[in-house]
Design an enzyme around this catalytic site. Structure first.
Site, PDB file in Angstrom:
ATOM      1  N   TYR A  42      31.258   4.991  53.751  1.00  0.00           N
ATOM      2  CA  TYR A  42      30.073   4.140  52.975  1.00  0.00           C
ATOM      3  C   TYR A  42      28.745   4.632  53.206  1.00  0.00           C
ATOM      4  O   TYR A  42      27.991   3.817  53.997  1.00  0.00           O
ATOM      5  CB  TYR A  42      30.267   2.572  53.060  1.00  0.00           C
ATOM      6  CG  TYR A  42      31.546   2.223  53.318  1.00  0.00           C
ATOM      7  CD1 TYR A  42      32.377   2.098  51.973  1.00  0.00           C
ATOM      8  CD2 TYR A  42      32.174   1.615  54.201  1.00  0.00           C
ATOM      9  CE1 TYR A  42      33.750   1.337  52.017  1.00  0.00           C
ATOM     10  CE2 TYR A  42      33.605   0.916  54.481  1.00  0.00           C
ATOM     11  CZ  TYR A  42      34.110   0.800  53.208  1.00  0.00           C
ATOM     12  OH  TYR A  42      35.484   0.328  53.244  1.00  0.00           O
ATOM     13  N   TRP A  46      24.746  -1.337  51.153  1.00  0.00           N
ATOM     14  CA  TRP A  46      25.483  -2.159  50.625  1.00  0.00           C
ATOM     15  C   TRP A  46      24.846  -3.744  50.619  1.00  0.00           C
ATOM     16  O   TRP A  46      24.283  -4.018  51.701  1.00  0.00           O
ATOM     17  CB  TRP A  46      26.820  -2.350  51.043  1.00  0.00           C
ATOM     18  CG  TRP A  46      27.961  -1.749  50.303  1.00  0.00           C
ATOM     19  CD1 TRP A  46      28.999  -2.048  49.479  1.00  0.00           C
ATOM     20  CD2 TRP A  46      28.085  -0.186  50.195  1.00  0.00           C
ATOM     21  NE1 TRP A  46      29.695  -1.418  48.819  1.00  0.00           N
ATOM     22  CE2 TRP A  46      29.218   0.084  49.249  1.00  0.00           C
ATOM     23  CE3 TRP A  46      27.605   0.955  50.719  1.00  0.00           C
ATOM     24  CZ2 TRP A  46      29.692   1.325  48.935  1.00  0.00           C
ATOM     25  CZ3 TRP A  46      28.362   2.114  50.409  1.00  0.00           C
ATOM     26  CH2 TRP A  46      29.312   2.239  49.464  1.00  0.00           C
ATOM     27  N   ASP A 187      37.618  -6.958  48.146  1.00  0.00           N
ATOM     28  CA  ASP A 187      37.949  -6.355  46.960  1.00  0.00           C
ATOM     29  C   ASP A 187      39.312  -6.389  46.739  1.00  0.00           C
ATOM     30  O   ASP A 187      39.668  -6.332  45.434  1.00  0.00           O
ATOM     31  CB  ASP A 187      37.605  -4.650  47.288  1.00  0.00           C
ATOM     32  CG  ASP A 187      36.112  -4.474  47.577  1.00  0.00           C
ATOM     33  OD1 ASP A 187      35.390  -5.468  48.061  1.00  0.00           O
ATOM     34  OD2 ASP A 187      35.589  -3.251  47.211  1.00  0.00           O
ATOM     35  N   GLU A 415      36.346  -1.504  61.416  1.00  0.00           N
ATOM     36  CA  GLU A 415      35.840  -2.462  59.894  1.00  0.00           C
ATOM     37  C   GLU A 415      36.757  -3.622  59.700  1.00  0.00           C
ATOM     38  O   GLU A 415      36.444  -4.444  59.420  1.00  0.00           O
ATOM     39  CB  GLU A 415      36.490  -1.498  58.991  1.00  0.00           C
ATOM     40  CG  GLU A 415      36.055  -1.792  57.682  1.00  0.00           C
ATOM     41  CD  GLU A 415      36.168  -0.665  56.499  1.00  0.00           C
ATOM     42  OE1 GLU A 415      36.896   0.296  56.600  1.00  0.00           O
ATOM     43  OE2 GLU A 415      35.874  -0.749  55.238  1.00  0.00           O
TER      44      GLU A 415
END
Ligand code: 2M8
Length: 470
Positions: A42, A46, A187, A415
């Protein structure tokens, strides 16, 4: 930058190791004006990541934490939306997909006031920003006042919440809706499988996934789901990002709405700080809370569910999103108590597993490794920890805080982790895991929440934390 640390560095050896490790991640991922969640997977800024990051970063540098939120909100569109990605022009297009040349925000979003000189995505993410802004302000109010931090952020946050409660009340029932699974942050949740099944995927050969260069395919979404994400984003873009265009995906999500409510309370505090009227924000938070319970509470499931606005019905998938409303100060006590019972039950294992999973352990679609379909995430656990404290469940909150601290460091700031074994999954040195670990570590030394001016606590149980927007 070489600002001094703004919070006392812990002295116990294990805490010190965690503190140093987390600080290293935050420093490495800092890009001068904002932070990347992870340099490989990433590589841009964000939206909700930045809010969680600012909450942790304040312990290292309040200026950087303020800057993080200022940079993000500078990319706000004229219609009030805060985009889910702000692209770094120095990063090659092939490094992340969908890239800026896919979203074409400055052209496709021009009529809605997308920035002309900053490229962004066209969708949004959960509104944690006012909450983060208030927490960052409260950490050093004098510096915040000197830098005019709240003055800068207040109108941007107000416009953001107006957008979410106005244009995005797609169901007309007083809640905000997401138009893409990625807008909900979770998501790949099984909760989207039903609504997404109506979406025709674009052909796999029409784009190239960059995520698989960095992540194991068993931990990432399938190609079928990816094709559907791309279809939804393409259609939204081609309709000029208009929320009034026919939308094939529109869902009211309990986590997104709970965060909006918590942030609306924070916006009341932000407005009242220089003497403004907090009442309109408190009224809006109360209306949202009523709508949340009316539209998304399922007494049968003992938790909140998503509402699919296509057929206008609740989606039977039990995702951890349905527990996050525990964060809402005005939640009826019986709802809060039921949520805690559900969290402690066999589906979510609070108190028996290291961390709360992102999806029902007993659900047919549960997967301990694939992102948002079961693994435990530190941001969701951090929100639950706060919610437990808010409603007086101090023992349960302490019982969650300890493994979070342990596993954040032990996993290399993963994560996400397998909820049963706490084995690391996803990318490592992930920023919000480090940031929120730091925040939990520093929590005992945080300034006491403000008293005057805050609305009455919903939690009336003895020991409930004095209510504040935080
Ligand atoms: C994940 O989502 C991005 C797209 O936004 C991706 O998979 O490429 C999600 O976990 C999301 O919640 C998170 O904000 C983002 C960056 O950490 O990664």
């Amino acid at each position: 930058m070489t600002e001094p640390l703004t919070a006392p560095v812990p002295t116990a050896a294990t805490d010190l190791t965690l503190w140093r490790g987390a600080a290293r991640v935050l420093l490495q991922n800092w890009r001068g004006d904002s932070t990347v969640p992870s340099p490989g997977l990433y590589p841009h800024q964000w939206s909700w990541d930045s809010a969680f990051i600012a909450i942790g970063l304040r312990h290292l540098s309040v200026r950087r934490a303020q800057r993080e939120l200022e940079t993000l909100t500078l990319a706000q569109w004229g219609d009030g939306r805060i985009p889910h990605i702000v692209f770094d022009p120095a990063v090659p297009l092939a490094a992340y997909f969908p890239s800026p040349d896919f979203w074409r925000s400055s052209r496709a979003g021009a009529a809605l006031g997308a920035p002309r000189h900053i490229e962004t995505s066209g969708i949004v993410q959960p509104p944690v920003h006012a909450l983060a802004t208030w927490l960052v302000h409260r950490f050093d109010p004098a510096l915040s006042r000197r830098r005019g931090f709240l003055e800068r952020l207040r109108p941007r946050l107000a416009a953001w919440h107006d957008y979410l409660t106005g244009q995005r009340d797609l169901g007309g029932g007083g809640l905000t809706a997401v138009v893409h699974p990625r807008e909900a942050g979770m998501d790949n949740s099984p909760a989207w499988d039903g609504p997404l099944s109506r979406v025709e995927p674009v052909p796999a050969a029409s784009y190239r996934r960059a995520d698989l260069d960095h992540g194991a395919s068993a931990e990432r979404p399938t190609d079928l789901d990816y094709g559907r994400y791309v279809r939804l984003a393409t259609d939204y873009r081609d309709a000029g990002y208009l929320d009034t265009a026919p939308l094939s995906f529109a869902v009211e999500d309990p986590c997104v709405n709970a965060l909006l409510i918590a942030s609306e309370h924070a916006l009341a505090d932000i407005t009242a700080e220089p003497g403004g009227d907090r009442a309109p924000h408190e009224r809006r938070a109360a209306r949202l809370t009523d709508a949340l319970v009316t539209r998304l509470w399922s007494p049968e499931e003992g938790m909140f569910l998503n509402r699919d606005l296509g057929p206008d019905r609740l989606v039977p998938a039990r995702s951890a999103a349905g527990l996050v409303p525990l964060l809402v100060p005005g939640l009826p006590a019986h709802v809060a108590d039921t949520l805690v019972r559900t969290a402690k039950g066999a589906s979510f294992g609070l108190g028996t597993l290291p961390l709360v999973p992102s999806y029902d352990l007993r659900g047919p679609d549960f997967d301990p490794s694939r992102y948002w379909r079961g693994p435990a995430w530190f941001n969701i656990n951090w929100l639950l920890e706060r919610g437990l404290r808010l409603h007086g469940y101090t023992g349960e909150a302490d019982g969650l805080r300890a493994p979070m601290l342990r596993e954040a460091g032990a996993s290399g700031f993963a994560e996400y982790v397998d909820p049963c074994t706490a084995e690391a999954r996803g990318t490592r040195s992930f920023d919000w895991t480090a940031a929120l670990g730091l925040d939990l570590l520093a929590a005992p030394s945080l300034p006491a929440p403000r008293g005057g001016g805050d609305p009455a606590p919903a939690a009336t149980r003895p020991g409930a934390r004095e209510r504040t927007a935080v």
